[in-house]
Motif scaffolding. Sequence first.
Motif, PDB file in Angstrom:
ATOM      1  N   PRO A  15      39.262  41.985  26.297  1.00 21.24           N
ATOM      2  CA  PRO A  15      38.698  41.017  25.348  1.00 21.24           C
ATOM      3  C   PRO A  15      37.206  40.790  25.603  1.00 21.24           C
ATOM      4  CG  PRO A  15      40.676  40.143  26.426  1.00 21.24           C
ATOM      5  CD  PRO A  15      40.309  41.406  27.140  1.00 21.24           C
ATOM      6  N   GLU A  16      36.533  40.418  24.549  1.00 25.72           N
ATOM      7  CA  GLU A  16      35.076  40.252  24.622  1.00 25.72           C
ATOM      8  C   GLU A  16      34.668  39.332  25.777  1.00 25.72           C
ATOM      9  OE1 GLU A  16      33.212  42.126  22.683  1.00 25.72           O
ATOM     10  OE2 GLU A  16      31.474  41.385  23.811  1.00 25.72           O
ATOM     11  N   TYR A  17      35.413  38.223  25.924  1.00 22.27           N
ATOM     12  CA  TYR A  17      34.997  37.234  26.925  1.00 22.27           C
ATOM     13  C   TYR A  17      35.225  37.709  28.357  1.00 22.27           C
ATOM     14  CZ  TYR A  17      39.858  35.755  27.786  1.00 22.27           C
ATOM     15  OH  TYR A  17      41.182  35.721  28.142  1.00 22.27           O
ATOM     16  N   LEU A  18      35.913  38.853  28.508  1.00 20.99           N
ATOM     17  CA  LEU A  18      36.135  39.397  29.855  1.00 20.99           C
ATOM     18  C   LEU A  18      35.348  40.684  30.100  1.00 20.99           C
ATOM     19  CD1 LEU A  18      40.020  38.830  30.092  1.00 20.99           C
ATOM     20  CD2 LEU A  18      38.236  37.521  31.275  1.00 20.99           C
ATOM     21  N   GLN A  19      34.467  41.019  29.173  1.00 19.19           N
ATOM     22  CA  GLN A  19      33.730  42.282  29.272  1.00 19.19           C
ATOM     23  C   GLN A  19      32.899  42.384  30.545  1.00 19.19           C
ATOM     24  OE1 GLN A  19      33.465  45.217  27.819  1.00 19.19           O
ATOM     25  NE2 GLN A  19      35.122  44.767  26.390  1.00 19.19           N
ATOM     26  N   GLU A  20      32.502  41.238  31.080  1.00 21.93           N
ATOM     27  CA  GLU A  20      31.672  41.274  32.287  1.00 21.93           C
ATOM     28  C   GLU A  20      32.394  42.000  33.428  1.00 21.93           C
ATOM     29  OE1 GLU A  20      31.664  37.373  34.567  1.00 21.93           O
ATOM     30  OE2 GLU A  20      32.435  36.671  32.630  1.00 21.93           O
ATOM     31  N   TYR A  21      33.725  41.945  33.410  1.00 21.02           N
ATOM     32  CA  TYR A  21      34.484  42.606  34.480  1.00 21.02           C
ATOM     33  C   TYR A  21      34.443  44.129  34.318  1.00 21.02           C
ATOM     34  CZ  TYR A  21      36.026  38.026  35.906  1.00 21.02           C
ATOM     35  OH  TYR A  21      36.028  36.738  36.350  1.00 21.02           O
ATOM     36  N   ALA A  22      34.423  44.582  33.088  1.00 21.62           N
ATOM     37  CA  ALA A  22      34.283  46.029  32.858  1.00 21.62           C
ATOM     38  C   ALA A  22      32.898  46.488  33.283  1.00 21.62           C
ATOM     39  CB  ALA A  22      34.519  46.341  31.379  1.00 21.62           C
ATOM     40  N   THR A  23      31.906  45.678  32.947  1.00 30.93           N
ATOM     41  CA  THR A  23      30.524  46.018  33.329  1.00 30.93           C
ATOM     42  C   THR A  23      30.382  46.041  34.844  1.00 30.93           C
ATOM     43  OG1 THR A  23      29.809  44.896  31.329  1.00 30.93           O
ATOM     44  CG2 THR A  23      28.117  45.353  32.989  1.00 30.93           C
ATOM     45  N   LYS A  24      30.960  45.018  35.476  1.00 30.36           N
ATOM     46  CA  LYS A  24      30.875  44.954  36.938  1.00 30.36           C
ATOM     47  C   LYS A  24      31.545  46.168  37.581  1.00 30.36           C
ATOM     48  CE  LYS A  24      32.143  42.054  40.913  1.00 30.36           C
ATOM     49  NZ  LYS A  24      32.734  40.753  41.341  1.00 30.36           N
ATOM     50  N   ALA A  25      32.717  46.550  37.044  1.00 32.88           N
ATOM     51  CA  ALA A  25      33.435  47.703  37.612  1.00 32.88           C
ATOM     52  C   ALA A  25      32.619  48.979  37.471  1.00 32.88           C
ATOM     53  CB  ALA A  25      34.796  47.863  36.935  1.00 32.88           C
ATOM     54  N   ALA A  26      31.910  49.087  36.341  1.00 37.84           N
ATOM     55  CA  ALA A  26      31.119  50.290  36.101  1.00 37.84           C
ATOM     56  C   ALA A  26      29.905  50.350  37.023  1.00 37.84           C
ATOM     57  CB  ALA A  26      30.675  50.331  34.645  1.00 37.84           C
ATOM     58  N   GLU A  27      29.355  49.183  37.366  1.00 32.08           N
ATOM     59  CA  GLU A  27      28.100  49.154  38.130  1.00 32.08           C
ATOM     60  C   GLU A  27      28.311  48.911  39.624  1.00 32.08           C
ATOM     61  OE1 GLU A  27      25.966  46.120  36.092  1.00 32.08           O
ATOM     62  OE2 GLU A  27      25.488  47.408  34.355  1.00 32.08           O
ATOM     63  N   PHE A  28      29.540  48.622  40.011  1.00 33.74           N
ATOM     64  CA  PHE A  28      29.829  48.239  41.400  1.00 33.74           C
ATOM     65  C   PHE A  28      29.538  49.401  42.363  1.00 33.74           C
ATOM     66  CE2 PHE A  28      32.688  47.117  44.945  1.00 33.74           C
ATOM     67  CZ  PHE A  28      32.386  45.778  45.101  1.00 33.74           C
ATOM     68  N   ASP A  29      29.067  49.059  43.540  1.00 33.46           N
ATOM     69  CA  ASP A  29      28.818  50.079  44.563  1.00 33.46           C
ATOM     70  C   ASP A  29      30.065  50.236  45.433  1.00 33.46           C
ATOM     71  OD1 ASP A  29      27.966  51.792  46.493  1.00 33.46           O
ATOM     72  OD2 ASP A  29      26.534  50.404  47.412  1.00 33.46           O
ATOM     73  N   TYR A  30      30.772  51.333  45.228  1.00 36.82           N
ATOM     74  CA  TYR A  30      32.029  51.566  45.949  1.00 36.82           C
ATOM     75  C   TYR A  30      31.810  52.317  47.260  1.00 36.82           C
ATOM     76  CZ  TYR A  30      34.081  50.343  41.454  1.00 36.82           C
ATOM     77  OH  TYR A  30      34.420  49.679  40.307  1.00 36.82           O
ATOM     78  N   SER A  31      30.566  52.702  47.522  1.00 36.19           N
ATOM     79  CA  SER A  31      30.322  53.645  48.613  1.00 36.19           C
ATOM     80  C   SER A  31      30.603  53.039  49.993  1.00 36.19           C
ATOM     81  CB  SER A  31      28.887  54.154  48.554  1.00 36.19           C
ATOM     82  OG  SER A  31      27.972  53.063  48.638  1.00 36.19           O
ATOM     83  N   GLY A  32      30.442  51.721  50.116  1.00 38.36           N
ATOM     84  CA  GLY A  32      30.554  51.131  51.443  1.00 38.36           C
ATOM     85  C   GLY A  32      31.934  50.634  51.791  1.00 38.36           C
ATOM     86  N   ILE A  33      32.877  50.712  50.872  1.00 38.89           N
ATOM     87  CA  ILE A  33      34.189  50.147  51.159  1.00 38.89           C
ATOM     88  C   ILE A  33      35.280  51.192  50.941  1.00 38.89           C
ATOM     89  CG2 ILE A  33      33.622  47.732  50.701  1.00 38.89           C
ATOM     90  CD1 ILE A  33      34.686  48.090  47.873  1.00 38.89           C
ATOM     91  N   ALA A  34      36.355  50.994  51.645  1.00 38.88           N
ATOM     92  CA  ALA A  34      37.499  51.894  51.502  1.00 38.88           C
ATOM     93  C   ALA A  34      38.446  51.326  50.452  1.00 38.88           C
ATOM     94  CB  ALA A  34      38.226  52.027  52.839  1.00 38.88           C
ATOM     95  N   PRO A  35      39.168  52.202  49.751  1.00 40.17           N
ATOM     96  CA  PRO A  35      40.120  51.692  48.775  1.00 40.17           C
ATOM     97  C   PRO A  35      41.249  50.931  49.459  1.00 40.17           C
ATOM     98  CG  PRO A  35      40.332  54.061  49.010  1.00 40.17           C
ATOM     99  CD  PRO A  35      39.151  53.641  49.798  1.00 40.17           C
ATOM    100  N   GLY A  36      41.905  50.100  48.686  1.00 45.69           N
ATOM    101  CA  GLY A  36      43.058  49.375  49.215  1.00 45.69           C
ATOM    102  C   GLY A  36      42.678  48.004  49.715  1.00 45.69           C
ATOM    103  N   VAL A  37      43.554  47.461  50.536  1.00 48.31           N
ATOM    104  CA  VAL A  37      43.441  46.075  50.953  1.00 48.31           C
ATOM    105  C   VAL A  37      42.791  45.993  52.335  1.00 48.31           C
ATOM    106  CG1 VAL A  37      44.722  43.936  51.276  1.00 48.31           C
ATOM    107  CG2 VAL A  37      45.596  45.705  49.743  1.00 48.31           C
ATOM    108  N   GLU A  38      41.796  45.155  52.437  1.00 50.45           N
ATOM    109  CA  GLU A  38      41.202  44.898  53.747  1.00 50.45           C
ATOM    110  C   GLU A  38      42.212  44.180  54.627  1.00 50.45           C
ATOM    111  OE1 GLU A  38      38.264  45.637  55.013  1.00 50.45           O
ATOM    112  OE2 GLU A  38      37.518  46.672  53.241  1.00 50.45           O
ATOM    113  N   ILE A  39      42.370  44.641  55.848  1.00 48.87           N
ATOM    114  CA  ILE A  39      43.276  43.946  56.772  1.00 48.87           C
ATOM    115  C   ILE A  39      42.429  43.113  57.728  1.00 48.87           C
ATOM    116  CG2 ILE A  39      45.002  44.242  58.579  1.00 48.87           C
ATOM    117  CD1 ILE A  39      45.685  46.929  57.150  1.00 48.87           C
ATOM    118  N   ASN A  40      42.618  41.816  57.696  1.00 46.70           N
ATOM    119  CA  ASN A  40      41.796  40.925  58.511  1.00 46.70           C
ATOM    120  C   ASN A  40      42.464  40.679  59.866  1.00 46.70           C
ATOM    121  OD1 ASN A  40      39.740  40.373  56.577  1.00 46.70           O
ATOM    122  ND2 ASN A  40      41.310  39.264  55.438  1.00 46.70           N
TER     123      ASN A  40
END
Lengths: 87, 389
Positions: A62-87
């Motif tokens: 939906p239009e009002y949630l488009q910021e999340y699509a934009t964020k996903a497209a621009e996010f820097d994934y290089s520094g993190i591993a996929p999945g859940v961080e274990i604290n």
Amino acid sequence: MAYVITETCIGTKNTACVTACPVDCIYDAGEHFIINPAECIDCSMCMPQCPVEAIYPGDEVPEYLQEYATKAAEFDYSGIAPGVEIN
Amino acid sequence: MADLKQRSLEEVKGLSVEEAAEIMRQAGIVGAGGGGFPTYFKYMRPLPHLIVNATESEPGYWGDKLLHKEYLEEFLLVFEAMKAIFGFEQISLGVHEKDRGWFAEYQEHSADGVYDVRYVPNTYALGEEKTLVKHSTESRVPRFVDNPDGTRRPGMPPDVGKIVNNTESLLNVYNALFLGKPLTTKFFTVYGAEVDTKVYEVPIGASVSEVLGIAGLDVENSGHLTVLDGGPYLHDMAIAELGKGDAYVRRMTNSLFVIPEGRQGKEYAEIETECPEEGIVSLVGEVSGVNVPLGGGLLTPATPLVSEGDEVEYEQKIGEPVDQGFSVGVWASLGGEISSLENGIVAISGGAIPQEEAEAEAEPSMAGGSQPRGEAEPFQEAGSSGGSK
């Protein structure tokens, strides 16, 4: 067209989507999970798993949630591993 | 009448919805694509549009494509019959763009107007129903829908008037409606490390180790190999270390994918395989024993019709569906003696190899044990050299 995790993930961060993803393209972006659109294979396995219905097909966000699509497209994934961080 | 018997095209077209669904139920047909959802239930409430999923759901698979090639006439007949029985306004064959050439004959025959062929992007993966609907029609399956009781559930193709059915499931429907033949076999691809790519038709409940032995693996000396029931993306572990323990061919087995022990299936997502030249190889009557489940997964166990020590013939009914939940008929996938009936599994010993030997193979062996083989080499160059993206 990748899937997009949106607002209702904040405060929930249920990990069912992370488990369901066959290509490990769901990352921990801090307050919510995020799908790397470069890695998502558009299989939809994550979407029905989400208990708060946070996940949309990329072309149905939906239009009002488009910021999340934009964020996903621009996010820097290089520094993190996929999945859940274990604290 | 919903008997399993041979029927002409006209006789099949004359079946009622209820009769045809009951034949599917009695024949034991469940979704062969991996979900295992009972096929009869999909057709109890006819909808306008049937989409047949002819896309292989995992990299390296050949089963569905070979079925379509070898059973063209059967598919054309079952399309025509299904349209008459269930009143479909449209039947569509969902095919990957890259497979246009392979399905050229289906495109030609679609001129008759019984069905059409719809091409979906090669990126469409994993056989997921909602995504197939999205790529092959103008419809969008809703993300979630309201239940009458106020709860919500994920959307499904029937919410937009679509039934999606797997290729092999539909061939099994043909077998039941036209030939009176119940479900006793599974078609799947064997591929990966140290095996040539093959597509087999295998009795349900056959030993995975035995099948891999027939495929040419030295099972007892292959502890460095892992066998997945499935493909690179979606799979269940079948045998962690080949030669130690065993698994059985399921109604949902689409592949036995062999990888070096210690590796992950998804490391082979870029795998490319050659179509097996010999086509589909049948192992019906070629295995020593089977373990046939009366239920499992979504299925309420059928009531056994046999006892330990009984002799059964191939395709003899051994389980009667119950009225509770989803339940389907169960049939002997091998002729022989019922060697055990425990925990909802009917074991049939067929005699080619003594049951003791099969059981011994299934026991963990002392040799070859638990040494990790971390240095295992990738078995395919395709993944590293295939920079097609």
